[in-house]
Design an enzyme around this catalytic site. Structure first.
Site, short mmCIF file in Angstrom:
data_model
loop_
_atom_site.label_atom_id
_atom_site.label_comp_id
_atom_site.label_asym_id
_atom_site.label_seq_id
_atom_site.Cartn_x
_atom_site.Cartn_y
_atom_site.Cartn_z
CB ILE A 181 -0.85 0.00 1.31
CG1 ILE A 181 -1.94 1.28 1.17
CG2 ILE A 181 -0.28 -0.09 2.54
CD1 ILE A 181 -2.88 1.51 2.18
CB SER A 182 1.37 3.98 -2.32
OG SER A 182 1.48 3.47 -3.67
#
Length: 216
Positions: A62-63
């Site tokens: 997840i960025s």
């Protein structure tokens, strides 16, 4: 029992985004409204609001919040827009997009991630997001064209087929570069004369791979 985000860290979350240059109030509001802790692994919930990427299932990530906000801001979304996302992951980026446009089609090659993201988004009531198990390099013809396209995995080059999915004046945001190293975030605008390409910032994303992954 998984840790939960503490209030000071949630407050710093918004402050950090502003300090790093995110100024679009609609984007900031979406980042505030979407509960990031729901989209990370339970063991990482105490770190959900730190400005860093976190690992999720299937070897994906997840960025970091700034990258999510920055890419979203660069799309210049309007409420009527239809958006294609390639690389659903946990569904966090799609959730942010859903607060800012009319419809999101998000494509994920890992069934485990696609199924979990679909359930998560439905549970949160983000009913303008459609999660598709599929190949980001081979979008079904029936999906049509899009006002905006965002790719959340690294492509070594931008496929012509993806550019052709853009509506006139449409915007594409994609990390371009080697799969194992640093990529450059590229913004492409479809104009009457063709495609206007501009390089933005250096980033690091997991690779965008063709095909649907074997079961994980």
């Amino acid at each position: 029992m998984a840790a939960v985000p503490n209030p000071p860290e949630k407050m710093m979350f918004q402050l950090t985004l502003r300090r790093r240059g995110i100024s679009d109030q609609a984007v900031l509001r979406a980042m505030e409204e979407v509960p990031r802790e729901v989209f990370v692994d339970p063991a990482d919930r105490g770190y959900a609001y730190r400005d860093s990427a976190l690992g999720i299932a299937c070897g994906q990530t997840i960025s970091q919040p700034f990258v999510v906000a920055y890419m979203t801001e660069q799309l210049q979304l309007q409420r009527q827009h239809r958006v294609l996302e390639i690389g659903t992951g946990s569904g966090y980026q799609a959730a942010i997009l859903s607060r800012l446009c009319s419809h999101v089609l998000t494509v994920e090659r890992y069934r485990t991630l696609a199924d979990a993201a679909r359930m998560r988004l439905q549970k949160l009531g983000y009913d303008n997001v459609e999660v598709l198990l599929g190949d980001g390099y081979d979008i079904p013809p029936g999906a049509g064209t899009f006002d905006r396209i965002i790719v959340t995995a690294a492509m070594e080059q931008i496929p012509e087929a993806l550019l052709e999915r853009l509506e006139p004046a449409g915007i594409l945001i994609v990390p371009v570069g080697p799969h194992h190293g640093t990529q450059t975030l590229v913004r492409v605008v479809r104009t009457d004369a063709g495609f206007d390409r501009r390089e933005l910032v250096d980033v690091r994303f997991v690779p965008a791979l063709p095909g649907i992954a074997r079961e994980l």
